[in-house]
Structures are given as structure tokens and as C-alpha cells.
Design a protein around this motif. Structure first.
Motif, short mmCIF file in Angstrom:
data_model
loop_
_atom_site.label_atom_id
_atom_site.label_comp_id
_atom_site.label_asym_id
_atom_site.label_seq_id
_atom_site.Cartn_x
_atom_site.Cartn_y
_atom_site.Cartn_z
N ALA A 114 41.83 1.92 -29.08
CA ALA A 114 42.14 2.34 -30.43
C ALA A 114 43.53 2.64 -30.82
N MET A 115 44.02 3.65 -30.09
CA MET A 115 45.41 4.25 -30.19
C MET A 115 46.35 3.12 -30.02
N ILE A 116 46.28 2.43 -28.85
CA ILE A 116 47.19 1.38 -28.43
C ILE A 116 47.26 0.45 -29.68
N LEU A 117 46.08 -0.12 -29.86
CA LEU A 117 46.07 -1.04 -31.06
C LEU A 117 46.74 -0.62 -32.36
N VAL A 118 46.40 0.51 -32.88
CA VAL A 118 47.24 1.20 -34.03
C VAL A 118 48.67 1.06 -33.96
N MET A 119 49.04 2.00 -32.87
CA MET A 119 50.31 2.24 -32.55
C MET A 119 51.30 0.63 -32.41
N ASP A 120 50.76 -0.06 -31.52
CA ASP A 120 51.18 -1.48 -31.33
C ASP A 120 51.44 -2.02 -32.67
N THR A 121 50.59 -2.09 -33.34
CA THR A 121 50.44 -2.77 -34.92
C THR A 121 51.59 -2.30 -35.73
N VAL A 122 51.57 -0.66 -35.64
CA VAL A 122 52.52 -0.22 -36.62
C VAL A 122 53.98 0.21 -36.29
N ALA A 123 54.06 0.39 -35.03
CA ALA A 123 55.29 0.84 -34.38
C ALA A 123 55.77 -0.08 -33.33
N GLY A 124 55.12 -1.08 -32.91
CA GLY A 124 55.53 -1.79 -31.78
C GLY A 124 55.22 -1.64 -30.44
N THR A 125 55.14 -2.55 -29.43
CA THR A 125 54.57 -2.74 -28.26
C THR A 125 55.11 -1.35 -27.38
N ILE A 126 56.26 -1.07 -27.41
CA ILE A 126 56.77 0.16 -26.44
C ILE A 126 55.78 1.62 -27.19
N ALA A 127 55.92 1.73 -28.34
CA ALA A 127 55.17 2.92 -28.79
C ALA A 127 53.73 2.69 -28.52
N GLY A 128 53.03 1.41 -28.54
CA GLY A 128 51.69 1.43 -28.16
C GLY A 128 51.41 1.84 -26.79
N ALA A 129 52.26 1.24 -25.98
CA ALA A 129 52.04 1.55 -24.64
C ALA A 129 52.29 3.14 -24.34
N VAL A 130 53.30 3.69 -24.90
CA VAL A 130 53.60 5.21 -24.91
C VAL A 130 52.57 5.92 -25.33
N ALA A 131 51.99 5.49 -26.28
CA ALA A 131 50.92 6.18 -26.94
C ALA A 131 49.48 6.27 -26.27
N GLY A 132 49.29 4.92 -25.68
CA GLY A 132 48.16 4.86 -24.86
C GLY A 132 48.03 5.77 -23.52
N VAL A 133 49.51 5.92 -22.97
CA VAL A 133 49.57 6.77 -21.65
C VAL A 133 49.25 8.14 -22.22
#
Length: 166
Positions: A121-140
Motif C-alpha cells: 500500500a505504501m509503494i502504491l501511494v508513494m508511486d502514485t503521488v511522488a513517482g517510481t523512485i519514491a515508491g521504491a524507496v518508501a517500500g524498502v
């Protein structure tokens, strides 16, 4: 030194086996109440997403992540609610030991799936709002936090020196 938890309960708590099982069951049920609420909220939020206009703009990888996240949340629900079913089916059959043992395993599986669902869920939200890199970083970051807080820290205590108090 080998530590016998049941022996400690008998001597330190003056507790019978049945009293110990009752206490363990009550603790497990209270813990499950806490996580079930979070899982139910997460599933509610996830289930409405496909019906939102912007959902169609998700990339194929994000759609797959969404499906995996929903699946993990549903799996968490199954495992976190299963002890209730076990208890109802085995009620008054003198199987509380089986119920407590199974509920413990179900809780561990449910919590692991909840961690996966929350990470997704965090990856989905961050990817949608801030982009792929932010989503990946947030997921890790979130996955690391879960592993440290939910696995590493308690395992260090579990294998460390036992202190009185339960």
C-alpha cells in the motif's frame, strides 16, 4: 541454561496448565483485536480503489502490485480471524491447547501478510503521488521498519536474557 516457560508459570505465577492456557488465549484474542481493526480499514481502502476514475491510469506493474497487496490483506484477514473459527468449532471439546497453538501460528502468518500488504500500500501511494523512485524507496524503508520492529527486535529479546515478569 534451558528455560522452561511452563515451569516458570507454575512456580512464579502459581498457575495451573488450564489457567495458563486461558491467559494465553485471552492475550492472543486481545492482540488479534488490535490488528484486525487495522486490516479491516486497509481492506476497505483497497477495495474502493478500482472504482475510482484514476485507477485506469495505473501501470501494469502497479496493477499487479495492487492485486498482490489486496491478496496479502485478504490473507491476513483469513489468518487473523481463523482463531475465532477454531475456538467456535472446538468450543467445549477440551482442546484449548490446540486452539492456542493454532491461533499463535495464524497470528504470525496474519501479521506477516499484514506487513506485506502495508508495504504494498505504501509503494502504491508513494508511486502514485511522488513517482517510481519514491515508491521504491518508501517500500524498502517500510519493509525494513517492519522487519526490524516486528521480527528482529522481538527475536533479540526472545534469545536474550529472560527477565522476570512473564
Amino acid at each position: 541454561m534451558t528455560f522452561d516457560d511452563q515451569e516458570w508459570d507454575r512456580t512464579a505465577r502459581q498457575e495451573t496448565e488450564i489457567e495458563r492456557l486461558d491467559r494465553n488465549w485471552a492475550s492472543l484474542v486481545q492482540e488479534l483485536r488490535v490488528v484486525q481493526t487495522g486490516v479491516q480499514f486497509l481492506i476497505s481502502a483497497l477495495l474502493i480503489l478500482p472504482f475510482q476514475a484514476g485507477f485506469t491510469t495505473l501501470s501494469q506493474p502497479m496493477r499487479l502490485l495492487y492485486l498482490g497487496t489486496v491478496s496479502a490483506a485478504m490473507g491476513a484477514t483469513v489468518f487473523l480471524v481463523a482463531p475465532v473459527s477454531w475456538h467456535r468449532i472446538l468450543f467445549r471439546r477440551h482442546r484449548l491447547g490446540n486452539v492456542v497453538a493454532a491461533a499463535h501460528r495464524c497470528a504470525i502468518a496474519g501479521i506477516a501478510l499484514l506487513g506485506l500488504a502495508l508495504t504494498g500500500a505504501m509503494i502504491l501511494v508513494m508511486d502514485t503521488v511522488a513517482g517510481t523512485i519514491a515508491g521504491a524507496v518508501a517500500g524498502v524503508v517500510v519493509a525494513t521498519l517492519f522487519v526490524v520492529a516486528w521480527v528482529v527486535a522481538p527475536w533479540r529479546w526472545r534469545h536474550g536474557r529472560h527477565e522476570s515478569g512473564g
